[in-house]
Design a protein around this motif. Structure first.
Motif, PDB file in Angstrom:
ATOM      1  N   GLY A   6      38.197  44.789  27.384  1.00 25.98           N
ATOM      2  CA  GLY A   6      38.813  45.092  28.455  1.00 25.98           C
ATOM      3  C   GLY A   6      39.288  43.901  29.450  1.00 25.98           C
ATOM      4  N   HIS A   7      39.100  42.899  28.888  1.00 23.44           N
ATOM      5  CA  HIS A   7      39.503  41.591  29.582  1.00 23.44           C
ATOM      6  C   HIS A   7      41.000  41.391  29.864  1.00 23.44           C
ATOM      7  CE1 HIS A   7      35.438  39.568  28.368  1.00 23.44           C
ATOM      8  NE2 HIS A   7      35.410  40.725  28.675  1.00 23.44           N
ATOM      9  N   ASP A   8      41.917  41.988  29.180  1.00 25.65           N
ATOM     10  CA  ASP A   8      43.265  42.209  29.527  1.00 25.65           C
ATOM     11  C   ASP A   8      43.569  42.725  30.605  1.00 25.65           C
ATOM     12  OD1 ASP A   8      42.425  44.217  28.162  1.00 25.65           O
ATOM     13  OD2 ASP A   8      44.353  44.683  27.175  1.00 25.65           O
ATOM     14  N   ILE A  13      44.539  43.151  36.609  1.00 22.58           N
ATOM     15  CA  ILE A  13      43.982  43.354  37.865  1.00 22.58           C
ATOM     16  C   ILE A  13      44.045  42.274  38.788  1.00 22.58           C
ATOM     17  CG2 ILE A  13      42.071  44.111  39.344  1.00 22.58           C
ATOM     18  CD1 ILE A  13      41.117  45.859  37.060  1.00 22.58           C
ATOM     19  N   GLY A  14      43.713  41.174  38.476  1.00 26.65           N
ATOM     20  CA  GLY A  14      43.842  39.693  38.870  1.00 26.65           C
ATOM     21  C   GLY A  14      45.148  39.355  39.298  1.00 26.65           C
ATOM     22  N   THR A  33      40.004  32.124  47.171  1.00 27.65           N
ATOM     23  CA  THR A  33      40.225  31.606  45.604  1.00 27.65           C
ATOM     24  C   THR A  33      40.167  32.598  44.535  1.00 27.65           C
ATOM     25  OG1 THR A  33      39.054  29.510  46.512  1.00 27.65           O
ATOM     26  CG2 THR A  33      39.211  29.811  43.930  1.00 27.65           C
ATOM     27  N   LEU A  34      41.201  32.512  43.812  1.00 32.42           N
ATOM     28  CA  LEU A  34      41.289  33.754  42.588  1.00 32.42           C
ATOM     29  C   LEU A  34      40.815  33.011  41.416  1.00 32.42           C
ATOM     30  CD1 LEU A  34      42.049  36.723  42.426  1.00 32.42           C
ATOM     31  CD2 LEU A  34      44.213  35.799  41.764  1.00 32.42           C
ATOM     32  N   ILE A  35      39.942  33.221  40.655  1.00 28.96           N
ATOM     33  CA  ILE A  35      39.372  32.802  39.480  1.00 28.96           C
ATOM     34  C   ILE A  35      39.603  33.762  38.307  1.00 28.96           C
ATOM     35  CG2 ILE A  35      37.276  31.710  38.255  1.00 28.96           C
ATOM     36  CD1 ILE A  35      36.233  31.275  41.033  1.00 28.96           C
ATOM     37  N   PHE A  36      40.244  33.450  37.476  1.00 27.25           N
ATOM     38  CA  PHE A  36      40.453  33.984  36.150  1.00 27.25           C
ATOM     39  C   PHE A  36      39.373  33.459  35.327  1.00 27.25           C
ATOM     40  CE2 PHE A  36      44.277  35.035  37.908  1.00 27.25           C
ATOM     41  CZ  PHE A  36      44.588  36.304  37.403  1.00 27.25           C
ATOM     42  N   GLN A  37      38.368  34.176  34.959  1.00 32.81           N
ATOM     43  CA  GLN A  37      36.844  33.701  34.319  1.00 32.81           C
ATOM     44  C   GLN A  37      37.354  33.420  32.923  1.00 32.81           C
ATOM     45  OE1 GLN A  37      34.070  36.463  34.518  1.00 32.81           O
ATOM     46  NE2 GLN A  37      32.460  35.481  33.344  1.00 32.81           N
ATOM     47  N   ASP A 266      39.675  51.798  24.332  1.00 32.13           N
ATOM     48  CA  ASP A 266      40.901  51.701  25.157  1.00 32.13           C
ATOM     49  C   ASP A 266      40.445  52.233  26.740  1.00 32.13           C
ATOM     50  OD1 ASP A 266      43.473  51.365  25.908  1.00 32.13           O
ATOM     51  OD2 ASP A 266      44.224  53.108  25.017  1.00 32.13           O
ATOM     52  N   TYR A 267      41.222  52.266  27.621  1.00 33.37           N
ATOM     53  CA  TYR A 267      40.800  52.651  28.959  1.00 33.37           C
ATOM     54  C   TYR A 267      42.164  53.015  29.514  1.00 33.37           C
ATOM     55  CZ  TYR A 267      42.693  48.046  29.879  1.00 33.37           C
ATOM     56  OH  TYR A 267      43.392  46.724  29.791  1.00 33.37           O
TER      57      TYR A 267
END
Length: 298
Positions: A6-8, A13-14, A33-37, A266-267
């Motif tokens: 689900g990280h894609d 969303i980010g 601040t927006l962080i893409f972990q 899938d989601y």
């Protein structure tokens, strides 16, 4: 090829949230601040972000994950509980190769040591104080059918409901790895590859999200859902708390044809729009003029 977790979806969303922030920056207050972990799956990214000081002045921290619970899209958990602490470990057995027909007695079999360790690792007694897990995810050994294997590499992870329970599993795993190496007269090298700690979201954050999303016709906000897995985002949550802020981890549920890390995982894309809407509405609630930190604290 896919990661199947689900990280894609989190990246999508980010990016949607980034577009919103760019368009609305004139009406938003404060700093955001927006962080893409990075490197979440191995438990290596969040602590590096924390160590860089990115969260030291955060008043509020929002994060989340797609899926987890097989529920209708639009269901959003405002907070999450039951994060399992986790440690990632590589174990390398080093033996001696030999011809399996001419002189099998001259070899020291690293493959057998690893195989023995695999069976015994999964036999570690579970702890009375809470949930514990262990998994040998990969095992690569040997170089040919007629050669005594001189090397074997295992990728292992442990989990525990608390940091102490994860340490218990790690201690037991290391004991078994050393004993297996000694049994087959091979050497052992271990390397710690990553870690996540246990944590819970701030209970008060559920009320903030519920208030922020109360006018939505598409979202079904539930106060809390358990995750029952590990996420090194907990390092970021704990750092925000240490500095006096509030932190939450949301779950953007979706019907799931198969579980996480299954080839058919899938989601529904509606879960992405639901997650984005929940984040936008909560961001507006926290950052638009009219609300104060004192009011939110109350």
């Amino acid at each position: 090829m896919m990661h199947a977790c689900g990280h894609d979806g989190h990246a999508a969303i980010g990016l949607g949230l980034a577009e919103y922030l760019a368009k609305e920056k004139g009406s938003l207050r404060g700093k955001y601040t927006l962080i893409f972990q990075p490197a979440e799956e191995g438990g290596r990214g969040a602590k590096a972000v924390v160590d860089k000081g990115w969260l030291d002045d955060a008043d509020y921290f929002l994060s989340g994950h797609v899926g987890i619970h097989d529920l209708p899209s639009g269901t959003v958990a405002a907070s999450t509980s039951k994060f399992l602490a986790s440690s990632k470990l590589n174990a390398k057995f080093i033996g001696k190769s030999a011809h399996s027909g001419l002189e099998p007695n001259a070899g020291r079999n690293a493959l057998l040591a690893a195989a023995s360790a695999t069976m015994h690792l999964h036999g570690i007694s579970r702890h009375k104080d809470g949930a514990t897990r262990i998994n040998v995810g990969t095992l690569h050994a040997g170089s040919g059918r007629n050669i005594i294997a001189d090397q074997a590499l295992m990728e292992i992870e442990t989990r525990g409901e608390t940091n102490e329970l994860d340490e218990y599993m790690q201690d037991q795993a290391l004991r078994i790895l050393r004993a297996s190496a000694a049994m087959f007269d091979v050497e052992l090298e271990t390397e710690h590859m990553g870690k996540a700690i246990s944590a819970d979201a701030d209970p008060g954050f559920a009320e903030i999200v519920e208030r922020a999303c109360g006018a939505s016709k598409r979202l079904n906000i539930v106060p809390q859902l358990p995750i029952g897995a590990s996420e090194d985002v907990t390092y970021m949550m704990e750092r925000v708390r240490e500095c006096g802020g509030k932190a939450t981890f949301m779950i953007f549920a979706s019907p799931l044809p198969a579980g996480h890390h299954h080839p058919r995982f899938d989601y529904e894309e509606q879960a992405l729009s639901a997650g984005l809407e929940a984040l936008i509405r909560t961001t507006e609630y926290l950052l638009k003029e009219g609300e104060t930190r004192e009011e939110l604290a109350d």
